[in-house]
Design a protein around this motif. Structure first.
Motif, mmCIF file in Angstrom:
data_model
loop_
_atom_site.group_PDB
_atom_site.id
_atom_site.type_symbol
_atom_site.label_atom_id
_atom_site.label_comp_id
_atom_site.label_asym_id
_atom_site.label_seq_id
_atom_site.Cartn_x
_atom_site.Cartn_y
_atom_site.Cartn_z
ATOM 1 N N ILE A 1 0.851 -1.333 0.109
ATOM 2 C CA ILE A 1 0.087 0.072 -0.126
ATOM 3 C C ILE A 1 0.802 1.240 -0.004
ATOM 4 N N ASP A 2 2.058 1.349 0.773
ATOM 5 C CA ASP A 2 2.768 2.350 0.737
ATOM 6 C C ASP A 2 3.670 2.653 -0.319
ATOM 7 N N LYS A 3 3.808 1.481 -0.924
ATOM 8 C CA LYS A 3 4.920 1.821 -2.215
ATOM 9 C C LYS A 3 4.185 1.800 -3.559
ATOM 10 N N LEU B 1 -2.663 -2.870 -6.412
ATOM 11 C CA LEU B 1 -3.396 -2.801 -5.576
ATOM 12 C C LEU B 1 -4.751 -3.901 -5.845
ATOM 13 N N PRO B 2 -5.055 -3.623 -7.159
ATOM 14 C CA PRO B 2 -6.231 -4.287 -7.803
ATOM 15 C C PRO B 2 -6.272 -5.842 -7.822
ATOM 16 N N ASP B 3 -5.177 -6.261 -8.552
ATOM 17 C CA ASP B 3 -4.933 -7.769 -8.337
ATOM 18 C C ASP B 3 -4.769 -8.154 -6.936
ATOM 19 N N LEU B 4 -4.023 -7.420 -5.897
ATOM 20 C CA LEU B 4 -3.932 -7.653 -4.616
ATOM 21 C C LEU B 4 -5.487 -7.761 -3.813
ATOM 22 N N MET B 5 -6.370 -7.166 -4.079
ATOM 23 C CA MET B 5 -7.619 -7.016 -3.703
ATOM 24 C C MET B 5 -8.109 -8.530 -3.764
ATOM 25 N N TYR C 1 -8.960 -11.080 -1.193
ATOM 26 C CA TYR C 1 -10.255 -10.865 -0.630
ATOM 27 C C TYR C 1 -11.505 -11.755 -1.598
ATOM 28 N N GLY C 2 -10.995 -11.989 -2.835
ATOM 29 C CA GLY C 2 -12.100 -12.571 -3.898
ATOM 30 C C GLY C 2 -12.504 -11.414 -4.693
ATOM 31 N N ALA C 3 -13.209 -11.817 -5.810
ATOM 32 C CA ALA C 3 -13.718 -11.067 -6.945
ATOM 33 C C ALA C 3 -14.594 -10.093 -6.272
ATOM 34 N N ASP C 4 -15.316 -10.576 -5.387
ATOM 35 C CA ASP C 4 -16.606 -9.748 -5.000
ATOM 36 C C ASP C 4 -16.250 -8.871 -3.743
ATOM 37 N N TYR C 5 -14.876 -8.478 -3.646
ATOM 38 C CA TYR C 5 -14.673 -7.687 -2.538
ATOM 39 C C TYR C 5 -15.345 -6.282 -2.501
ATOM 40 N N ARG C 6 -15.679 -5.754 -3.799
ATOM 41 C CA ARG C 6 -16.581 -4.644 -3.579
ATOM 42 C C ARG C 6 -17.803 -4.604 -2.980
ATOM 43 N N GLU C 7 -18.595 -6.069 -3.199
ATOM 44 C CA GLU C 7 -19.736 -5.867 -2.483
ATOM 45 C C GLU C 7 -19.781 -6.334 -1.110
ATOM 46 N N ARG C 8 -18.475 -6.655 -0.674
ATOM 47 C CA ARG C 8 -18.139 -6.977 0.813
ATOM 48 C C ARG C 8 -17.593 -5.898 1.377
ATOM 49 N N ALA C 9 -17.540 -4.892 0.847
ATOM 50 C CA ALA C 9 -16.638 -3.761 1.430
ATOM 51 C C ALA C 9 -17.075 -3.164 2.834
ATOM 52 N N ASN C 10 -18.331 -3.175 2.947
ATOM 53 C CA ASN C 10 -19.021 -2.646 4.224
ATOM 54 C C ASN C 10 -18.713 -3.662 5.306
ATOM 55 N N GLU C 11 -18.725 -5.053 4.844
ATOM 56 C CA GLU C 11 -18.195 -6.056 5.920
ATOM 57 C C GLU C 11 -16.556 -5.978 6.311
ATOM 58 N N LEU C 12 -16.054 -5.720 5.282
ATOM 59 C CA LEU C 12 -14.705 -6.107 5.353
ATOM 60 C C LEU C 12 -13.760 -4.690 6.090
ATOM 61 N N CYS C 13 -14.422 -3.511 5.623
ATOM 62 C CA CYS C 13 -13.388 -2.213 6.031
ATOM 63 C C CYS C 13 -13.411 -2.144 7.521
ATOM 64 N N PRO C 14 -14.537 -2.278 8.438
ATOM 65 C CA PRO C 14 -14.399 -2.408 9.854
ATOM 66 C C PRO C 14 -13.453 -3.150 10.467
ATOM 67 N N ASN D 1 -6.076 -3.047 6.431
ATOM 68 C CA ASN D 1 -5.288 -3.037 4.846
ATOM 69 C C ASN D 1 -6.444 -2.971 3.964
ATOM 70 N N PHE D 2 -7.385 -3.826 4.165
ATOM 71 C CA PHE D 2 -8.548 -3.687 3.092
ATOM 72 C C PHE D 2 -9.120 -2.171 3.036
ATOM 73 N N ARG D 3 -9.324 -1.748 4.103
ATOM 74 C CA ARG D 3 -9.787 -0.219 4.195
ATOM 75 C C ARG D 3 -8.889 0.541 3.445
ATOM 76 N N ARG D 4 -7.734 0.595 3.823
ATOM 77 C CA ARG D 4 -6.611 1.401 3.215
ATOM 78 C C ARG D 4 -6.567 1.326 1.716
ATOM 79 N N ILE D 5 -6.585 0.028 1.243
ATOM 80 C CA ILE D 5 -6.563 -0.233 -0.016
ATOM 81 C C ILE D 5 -7.738 0.428 -0.929
ATOM 82 N N TYR D 6 -9.008 0.093 -0.399
ATOM 83 C CA TYR D 6 -10.271 0.342 -0.883
ATOM 84 C C TYR D 6 -10.237 1.741 -0.899
ATOM 85 N N LYS D 7 -9.864 2.507 0.170
ATOM 86 C CA LYS D 7 -9.927 4.037 -0.011
ATOM 87 C C LYS D 7 -8.974 4.545 -1.337
ATOM 88 N N ARG D 8 -7.756 3.822 -1.570
ATOM 89 C CA ARG D 8 -6.796 4.392 -2.631
ATOM 90 C C ARG D 8 -7.634 4.064 -3.736
#
Length: 126
Positions: free
Chosen positions: A78-80, A87-91, A95-108, A112-119
């Motif tokens: 994330i830092d580099k 980052l997209p491939d890392l997500m 976290y799986g291809a459905d990480y965007r649908e699970r963002a509300n569950e994973l961010c809290p 690291n998920f939250r930091r990548i998602y915000k970027r």
């Protein structure tokens, strides 16, 4: 890992040699050796490419057993990865291809998920 191996890896120009060492010696890596490899990789990988690859690799082998190393690798990626090339491939890899649908569950529960998602999605950050 021998002192000669450490010396060679510390001179790695981009992280590829360190990643290859990890992949070729994973069965021999004690937690202490893995920590050393991660630290070397953090120092030599300038843009996060091999940090991200190592995180995905360890996650594919044993996500729970390698969780501390994976967290460190992801945080360093994330830092580099300023251009968000890895980052997209890392997500998807972590976290799986459905990480965007699970963002509300994973961010809290996963910083690291939250930091990548915000970027990746600053306009839709939670």
């Amino acid at each position: 890992m021998t002192d000669e191996d450490k010396k060679k890896l510390k001179q790695d120009p981009d992280g590829l040699l360190t990643y290859e060492y990890l992949a070729n010696h994973i069965g021999e890596c004690t937690p202490e050796v893995l920590d050393e490899i991660v630290e070397i990789m953090k120092n030599v990988d300038r843009d996060g490419q091999f940090l991200a690859s190592a995180a995905r690799y360890l996650n594919a082998i044993d996500p729970e057993g390698y969780a501390p190393a994976i967290r460190t690798l992801v945080a360093s990626t994330i830092d580099k990865d300023r251009e968000h090339k890895y980052l997209p491939d890392l997500m998807v890899g972590l976290y799986g291809a459905d990480y965007r649908e699970r963002a509300n569950e994973l961010c809290p529960v996963d910083d690291n998920f939250r930091r990548i998602y915000k970027r990746l999605f600053p306009e839709g950050a939670l």
